[in-house]
Motif scaffolding. Structure first.
Motif, mmCIF file in Angstrom:
data_model
loop_
_atom_site.group_PDB
_atom_site.id
_atom_site.type_symbol
_atom_site.label_atom_id
_atom_site.label_comp_id
_atom_site.label_asym_id
_atom_site.label_seq_id
_atom_site.Cartn_x
_atom_site.Cartn_y
_atom_site.Cartn_z
ATOM 1 N N ALA A 187 44.284 43.174 43.236
ATOM 2 C CA ALA A 187 43.534 41.849 43.279
ATOM 3 C C ALA A 187 42.692 41.410 44.336
ATOM 4 O O ALA A 187 41.543 40.837 44.366
ATOM 5 C CB ALA A 187 44.377 40.542 42.815
ATOM 6 N N LEU A 188 43.241 41.859 45.624
ATOM 7 C CA LEU A 188 42.773 41.892 46.785
ATOM 8 C C LEU A 188 41.286 42.513 46.961
ATOM 9 O O LEU A 188 40.184 42.092 47.327
ATOM 10 C CB LEU A 188 43.431 42.007 48.022
ATOM 11 C CG LEU A 188 44.576 40.807 48.453
ATOM 12 C CD1 LEU A 188 45.400 41.671 49.522
ATOM 13 C CD2 LEU A 188 43.807 39.918 49.240
ATOM 14 N N SER A 189 41.572 43.780 46.502
ATOM 15 C CA SER A 189 40.087 44.438 46.612
ATOM 16 C C SER A 189 39.066 44.235 45.723
ATOM 17 O O SER A 189 37.711 44.514 46.036
ATOM 18 C CB SER A 189 40.529 45.960 46.084
ATOM 19 O OG SER A 189 40.686 45.853 44.395
ATOM 20 N N HIS A 190 39.130 43.541 44.791
ATOM 21 C CA HIS A 190 38.127 42.677 43.855
ATOM 22 C C HIS A 190 38.176 41.296 43.448
ATOM 23 O O HIS A 190 38.710 40.801 42.558
ATOM 24 C CB HIS A 190 37.888 43.575 42.430
ATOM 25 C CG HIS A 190 37.551 45.044 42.653
ATOM 26 N ND1 HIS A 190 38.399 46.167 43.500
ATOM 27 C CD2 HIS A 190 36.610 45.779 42.550
ATOM 28 C CE1 HIS A 190 37.974 47.194 43.262
ATOM 29 N NE2 HIS A 190 36.736 47.068 42.865
ATOM 30 N N PRO A 191 37.768 40.405 44.652
ATOM 31 C CA PRO A 191 38.079 38.960 44.281
ATOM 32 C C PRO A 191 37.176 38.507 43.354
ATOM 33 O O PRO A 191 37.324 37.346 42.816
ATOM 34 C CB PRO A 191 37.648 38.319 45.715
ATOM 35 C CG PRO A 191 37.738 39.538 46.774
ATOM 36 C CD PRO A 191 37.429 40.800 45.978
ATOM 37 N N GLU A 192 36.077 39.038 42.869
ATOM 38 C CA GLU A 192 35.120 38.769 42.062
ATOM 39 C C GLU A 192 35.571 38.840 40.440
ATOM 40 O O GLU A 192 34.984 38.575 39.581
ATOM 41 C CB GLU A 192 33.653 39.247 42.007
ATOM 42 C CG GLU A 192 33.540 40.946 41.869
ATOM 43 C CD GLU A 192 34.519 41.571 42.803
ATOM 44 O OE1 GLU A 192 34.484 42.910 42.588
ATOM 45 O OE2 GLU A 192 34.586 41.352 43.674
ATOM 46 N N VAL A 193 36.675 39.670 40.408
ATOM 47 C CA VAL A 193 37.274 40.079 39.001
ATOM 48 C C VAL A 193 38.561 38.991 38.867
ATOM 49 O O VAL A 193 39.433 38.815 39.691
ATOM 50 C CB VAL A 193 37.887 41.538 38.832
ATOM 51 C CG1 VAL A 193 38.691 42.005 37.622
ATOM 52 C CG2 VAL A 193 36.456 42.242 39.320
ATOM 53 N N GLY A 194 38.581 38.479 37.831
ATOM 54 C CA GLY A 194 39.872 37.664 37.337
ATOM 55 C C GLY A 194 40.977 38.578 36.778
ATOM 56 O O GLY A 194 40.758 39.461 36.343
#
Length: 610
Positions: A187-194
């Motif tokens: 989740a940290l690596s892709h903040p733009e993803v829910g």
């Protein structure tokens, strides 16, 4: 001997494919968290904007990952469970250009070999989806089905056909902890993803996609959502670019230290990696900022050309190798040290200088995204007086060029009462122990003794490293007698003592003639200085410091301003300037804080204005 006879006598056999897959699965699938990692990474590679992870019994009974990515064709859905089947690479040259999280083509085959797997997938333009069911590596069903756009992979009864592996799984609480850690990393690596995490029908996380235009702000918000709002408030932004790599992310403030390394996150080209050498570059920059035995919080993203990093080191892809690890270490350490040294200064400054004040290109006023040169940036250097000018500025109309401060002596000599400040300034001495001043974000309270210790400590270290410290010759040399043990210690430390500025002559027996002392010694202290220094040095011996560091600490502690010493406004400003020019201004050499900052938000909260 016939070929048939040779085959009968042969002891070597080629393993059945099902057995080979089970053995190979052990490298990729170690526990339920490994399944979560591989499936979520596939979803991210598929361009998903929303990913849901559903667990039963901490993943032992069910791990299901649902995404809204691009989906697969029926042919790809059947083929993806074959070992070394991948859409990411075609040739050996592609290994040098890898940007995706997956590429080895082993994950799904490994998972399917030790579990019951059901895959449902559909592309946006397909009329129907496709379903593939596999148990223990054997295809059970492959047929059209009704399903939403994207892909859903359900992994049931992990290690059902490998009882020994299943028995080695830890308690549900431990396995769930590993899954949560894996989920947080992804989740940290892709903040733009829910992201959504469900465990035994209980919602653990529901992370909405972060849509702020600023990548830094998206990451800050995701940090706050995952770890708590205090993390988002107590972080220091980092953003630097070189011709070789860029570094961005957040460093935890020293007060955010933890007992374990569990909250340290390194990403290389958005891939989470463990790299002790680079972790040391960060943690060593916190030296003396945090208590011994604790670890800082950080989330750092390194971006560089894939040709300079080898991600094909281990099947889990959690280890990488760089073609210039030493250079990266130097750049990373310089960037982190610079960010820490500027943390309490830069946030207080206005976004841009007013029209009446010329803009400066000094390193302290540059905004993030600066460029530094390899192999590392030099430590930040600010002209004396520049910090005070910015720190105490109130309104643009009131800003005037700051006078050049005088050099603060080792012992700030109290001045007479007549030498009071000529005009009202936003700086006070509190009980002759602390310095209170207004800064842009609130109030700054400085411990004058701890701050001066830090200044003298770094000055002594520089003298010891250069081998040359300024000395003042005594009009009447002092003859001192020492015990045999102290005399032997002086003989051992003689080169270092001379580097600090002592001019000593040793005579047979226990006699030492002191002809000169460091130029910043308090008047009248010449006779006791060497004795006190040796006493402090011996008191530090249990700390097992190097002789240089011990001497530097002892000098600083012996000569620092004592509580109860009255300082003039000019001396207080100079003390603050020299403190912020230190490489580590936030703590004394012994680890005591040199300053405390009270933000306006905290003051408002204490007065009930929040």
């Amino acid at each position: 001997m016939t070929p048939e006879t040779e085959a009968t006598d042969s002891l070597i056999r080629i393993m059945p494919e099902s057995l080979a897959n089970k053995i190979a699965a052990g490298e990729v699938v170690q526990r339920p968290a490994s399944v979560v990692k591989e499936l979520v990474e596939n979803a991210l590679d598929a361009g998903a904007r929303q990913i849901t992870v559903i667990l039963k019994d901490a993943g032992k009974t069910l791990v299901q990952v649902i995404d809204d990515g691009c989906g697969m064709s029926p042919a790809d859905a059947r083929l993806c469970f074959q070992r070394h089947a991948t859409s990411k690479i075609r040739t050996i040259e592609d290994l040098e250009r890898i940007r995706t999280l997956g590429f080895r083509g082993e994950a799904l085959a490994s998972i399917a070999a030790v579990a019951r797997v059901e895959l449902k997938t559909k592309r946006a333009h397909d009329e129907a989806g496709y379903r593939v069911q596999i148990e223990g590596g054997r295809l059970i069903a492959a047929e059209p089905c009704a399903t939403a756009n994207g892909t859903s992979v359900a992994v049931r009864n992990l290690f059902y056909n490998v009882p020994a592996r299943r028995n080695f799984l830890k308690t549900p609480a431990t396995e769930f902890k590993h899954i949560v850690e894996t989920f947080q990393v992804l989740a940290l690596s892709h903040p733009e993803v829910g992201f959504t995490l469900m465990h035994d029908d209980v919602e653990i996380y529901r992370l909405v996609p972060e849509t702020d235009p600023s990548p830094a702000e998206r990451l800050r918000r995701r940090i706050g959502t995952l770890f708590g709002p205090e993390y988002a408030l107590q972080t220091i932004p980092v953003e630097e670019t070189t011709s070789y790599l860029s570094v961005r992310g957040f460093l935890g403030r020293p007060e955010l230290h933890r007992k374990s390394r569990g909250e340290q996150f390194f990403f290389v080209n958005r891939r989470y990696v463990r790299h002790r050498y680079l972790e040391h570059a960060v943690t060593s920059s916190y030296e003396q900022l945090i208590p011994e035995g604790t670890h800082p919080f950080f989330v750092l993203f390194l971006e560089l050309d894939p040709r300079h990093v080898d991600v094909n080191v281990h099947p889990t892809k959690a280890e990488v190798k760089f073609d210039d690890e030493r250079g990266i270490y130097g750049v990373l350490r310089a960037i982190v040290r610079r960010a820490l040294s500027m943390a309490d200064l830069i946030p207080q400054l206005t976004a841009a200088p007013p029209a009446s004040v010329p803009a400066t290109t000094d390193a302290a006023t540059e905004r993030p995204n600066r460029r530094v040169d390899l192999p590392g940036a030099t430590p930040l250097r600010i002209a004396p007086g520049e910090i005070s000018r910015r720190l105490y500025a109130v309104e643009p109309a009131e800003v005037e060029p700051a006078p050049q401060p005088t050099v603060l002596p080792s012992s700030v000599r109290p001045e007479t009462d007549e030498e009071a400040p000529e005009h009202d300034t936003l700086i006070w001495q509190v009980h002759e122990r602390y310095i209170l001043t207004q800064i842009r974000s609130g109030l700054l309270l400085i411990d004058q003794n701890a701050a001066h210790e830090r200044i003298l400590y770094e000055r002594a270290l520089r003298n010891l490293e250069s081998g040359f410290g300024l000395s003042q010759q005594l009009l009447f040399p002092q003859t001192l007698e020492f015990s045999p043990a102290d005399f032997a210690l002086i003989e051992e430390l003689l080169p270092e003592l001379r580097a600090l500025g002592f001019d000593l002559e040793l005579f047979s027996g226990r006699t030492v003639v002191v002809r000169g002392v460091p130029d910043d010694i308090r008047p009248g202290d010449e006779r006791t200085m060497l004795e006190d220094l040796l006493a402090q040095y011996k008191a530090n011996l249990p700390l097992r410091l190097s002789s240089r560091e011990n001497l530097a600490r002892s000098m600083a502690r012996r000569n620092a301003i004592r509580p109860g010493t009255r300082l003039t406004e000019k001396q207080m400003r100079t003390l603050i300037d020299q403190l912020f020019l230190c490489e580590t201004p936030y703590v004394s050499p012994t680890g005591r804080p040199t300053m405390i900052r009270l933000t306006l938000e905290e003051l408002d909260r204490r007065f009930g204005r929040a």
